[in-house]
Design an enzyme around this catalytic site. Structure first.
Site: not given
Length: 168
Positions: A134-137
DNA sequence: GTCCCGTCCTGTC
DNA sequence: GACAGGACGGGAC
């Protein structure tokens, strides 16, 4: 019972940890230099996790390629269920952000139907158990600054990940 | 640029 | 329930 398995493998950035139940990924640990450190973070709170080097082999391969700077699309099954419905929505909204692109917290809030819940989105993302997958960056402040990052390395890691993706 | 307040969800008591 | 606090945003100064 829902048997938890985990694996730790080496990437260009260091040792990466994965833990999964039968349903799919439940936790990831971003690369660290020390393998025991990864193991400690990965297994924190997980009971009876079993080491399985072959766990989600395709995903391991994708992650290794990702850190080599290749544009990969993660098709890992997600198996965590201990989050609230709102957090769930936020994380899935986040998962749809394409590599190399960023959105602001409020944009993400907008896509899940709560345009004013930027702050709540932030706190939901801080609970993201599977950073990278989950690419929260890819979620940043509305003014373009990075905001915060709860995974090891904090904003430094966030910045490095975004720089890596810019080359995709 | 900094401060302050509105916003909305979560965790703790 | 109530309350405090958070990976935010936007307006006022």
């Amino acid at each position: 019972m829902n048997q938890i398995k985990y694996t730790i493998f080496k990437t260009k950035w260091g040792y990466f940890g994965l833990a999964a139940s039968k349903k799919g990924l439940i936790r990831t640990i971003l690369p660290l230099k020390s393998r025991p450190d990864v193991q400690k973070r990965l297994l924190d709170g997980l009971k009876d996790a079993q080491y399985d080097p072959k766990l989600l082999r395709d995903v391991q391969k994708q992650i290794i390629e990702y850190f080599e700077g290749k544009a990969v699309k993660f098709d890992a099954p997600i198996g965590f269920d201990s989050v609230s419905p709102f957090t769930h929505k936020v994380l899935w909204g986040c998962a749809k952000i394409p590599a190399g692109k960023t959105v602001s917290y409020s944009q993400l809030a907008n896509t899940i139907g709560s345009p004013r819940a930027g702050r709540a989105v932030g706190s939901a993302l801080s609970k993201n158990p599977v950073p990278l997958i989950i690419p929260c960056h890819r979620v940043v402040h509305a003014d373009g600054s990075l905001g915060n990052f709860s995974a090891p390395g904090g904003t430094t890691t966030k910045k490095k990940l975004l720089e890596l993706e810019e080359c995709f």
